[in-house]
Design a protein around this motif. Structure first.
Motif, PDB file in Angstrom:
ATOM      1  N   MET A 140       0.806  -1.203   0.053  1.00  0.00           N
ATOM      2  CA  MET A 140      -0.067   0.044   0.010  1.00  0.00           C
ATOM      3  C   MET A 140       0.994   1.354  -0.069  1.00  0.00           C
ATOM      4  O   MET A 140       0.627   2.236  -0.699  1.00  0.00           O
ATOM      5  CB  MET A 140      -0.891  -0.020   1.243  1.00  0.00           C
ATOM      6  CG  MET A 140      -1.864  -0.982   1.223  1.00  0.00           C
ATOM      7  SD  MET A 140      -3.834  -0.491   0.757  1.00  0.00           S
ATOM      8  CE  MET A 140      -4.081   0.623   2.159  1.00  0.00           C
ATOM      9  N   GLN A 141       1.800   1.221   0.841  1.00  0.00           N
ATOM     10  CA  GLN A 141       2.771   2.444   0.877  1.00  0.00           C
ATOM     11  C   GLN A 141       3.575   2.715  -0.439  1.00  0.00           C
ATOM     12  O   GLN A 141       3.902   3.874  -0.705  1.00  0.00           O
ATOM     13  CB  GLN A 141       3.802   2.205   2.018  1.00  0.00           C
ATOM     14  CG  GLN A 141       3.339   2.346   3.430  1.00  0.00           C
ATOM     15  CD  GLN A 141       4.019   1.873   4.459  1.00  0.00           C
ATOM     16  OE1 GLN A 141       5.305   1.520   4.214  1.00  0.00           O
ATOM     17  NE2 GLN A 141       3.658   1.536   5.726  1.00  0.00           N
ATOM     18  N   GLU A 144       0.759   4.153  -2.854  1.00  0.00           N
ATOM     19  CA  GLU A 144       0.851   5.609  -2.638  1.00  0.00           C
ATOM     20  C   GLU A 144       2.280   6.559  -3.135  1.00  0.00           C
ATOM     21  O   GLU A 144       1.939   7.548  -3.709  1.00  0.00           O
ATOM     22  CB  GLU A 144       0.711   5.770  -0.987  1.00  0.00           C
ATOM     23  CG  GLU A 144      -0.480   5.408  -0.369  1.00  0.00           C
ATOM     24  CD  GLU A 144      -1.489   6.538  -0.790  1.00  0.00           C
ATOM     25  OE1 GLU A 144      -1.326   7.637  -1.230  1.00  0.00           O
ATOM     26  OE2 GLU A 144      -2.866   6.387  -0.128  1.00  0.00           O
ATOM     27  N   LYS A 147       1.534   6.895  -6.748  1.00  0.00           N
ATOM     28  CA  LYS A 147       0.478   7.914  -6.959  1.00  0.00           C
ATOM     29  C   LYS A 147       0.954   9.370  -7.034  1.00  0.00           C
ATOM     30  O   LYS A 147       0.673  10.208  -7.718  1.00  0.00           O
ATOM     31  CB  LYS A 147      -0.795   7.631  -5.944  1.00  0.00           C
ATOM     32  CG  LYS A 147      -1.444   6.195  -6.324  1.00  0.00           C
ATOM     33  CD  LYS A 147      -2.618   6.316  -5.305  1.00  0.00           C
ATOM     34  CE  LYS A 147      -3.687   7.188  -6.051  1.00  0.00           C
ATOM     35  NZ  LYS A 147      -5.075   7.227  -5.313  1.00  0.00           N
ATOM     36  N   THR A 157      -6.175   3.616  -3.700  1.00  0.00           N
ATOM     37  CA  THR A 157      -4.879   2.887  -3.263  1.00  0.00           C
ATOM     38  C   THR A 157      -5.207   1.540  -2.884  1.00  0.00           C
ATOM     39  O   THR A 157      -4.599   0.547  -3.413  1.00  0.00           O
ATOM     40  CB  THR A 157      -4.278   3.777  -2.117  1.00  0.00           C
ATOM     41  OG1 THR A 157      -3.838   4.970  -2.461  1.00  0.00           O
ATOM     42  CG2 THR A 157      -2.966   2.828  -1.671  1.00  0.00           C
TER      43      THR A 157
END
Length: 214
Positions: A140-141, A144, A147, A157
């Motif tokens: 997930m990080q 991010e 993005k 996300t």
């Protein structure tokens, strides 16, 4: 080394022998066909001795599940030093696939067998899936970060992370269950690639799709 330390080392060594034997039997004979008695016979100890360390075979399966995630986290930890998040995302995919190739037995326990998750739900329903959460949060990080660099701007996300995981997991599952091998051997009219490069080629096509999402 004192008596207490020697006892603890003996305990950990014996638990490792139990887990190694169980992993072998779960993969070769299947989870349902594997019993505590069979595991005990594999290491030449009595079933009663195993029960001193694990409640049942679902407890053993979950312990193996945790051990596998520990190995995976070690592999991913080195990728934290990849500055470009998109390159890190691609490297995570490659690392995930290589983990499945190097440790197909662990991969099956972690992501294909249902028993470890059933153990968690039955014995610790109030807890989160800590092992999987840690790996997924890393993904997930990274998404991010992508993005922030202009990738996947129109996608949430969580959905993009889940899509990435699902695609790479699908490739790994097809590979370790020999579905890719069957396609390469039997479907000669489909001009894909040679069997030994099929996984790599399909993953490459996936990366090309990611590039277009910028």
């Amino acid at each position: 080394m004192g008596i207490k330390e020697r006892k603890e080392r003996h305990r950990e060594d014996f638990k490792a022998r139990i887990l190694q034997a169980a992993k072998k039997l779960f993969v070769t004979d299947g989870y349902e066909a594997t019993s505590i008695r069979k595991i005990a016979a594999e290491i030449e100890f009595s079933p009663t001795t195993i029960y001193l360390y694990y409640k049942d075979k679902t407890d053993i399966a979950y312990a193996l599940h945790q051990e596998g995630f520990g190995l995976m986290r070690e592999r991913f930890s080195a990728l934290a030093y990849v500055d470009d998040p998109f390159e890190r995302l691609k490297a995570m995919g490659r690392g995930y696939i290589q983990f499945a190739i190097d440790h197909p037995d662990f991969y099956e326990l972690m992501f294909i067998m249902k028993e470890p998750m059933q153990y968690l739900q039955a014995h610790h329903p109030e807890d989160e899936w800590e092992e999987g959460e840690q790996v997924f949060n890393t993904l997930m990080q990274t998404v991010e970060g992508c993005k922030a660099h202009g990738y996947f701007s129109s996608m949430p996300t969580e959905e993009m992370a889940m899509l990435s995981w699902s695609v790479v997991h699908g490739l790994c599952s097809l590979h370790i269950t020999s579905h890719f091998k069957h396609i390469a051997e039997k479907c000669s009219d489909i001009e894909l690639v040679k069997q030994d490069t099929l996984l790599e080629s399909v993953f490459g096509a996936y990366l090309q799709l990611l590039e277009r999402l910028k």
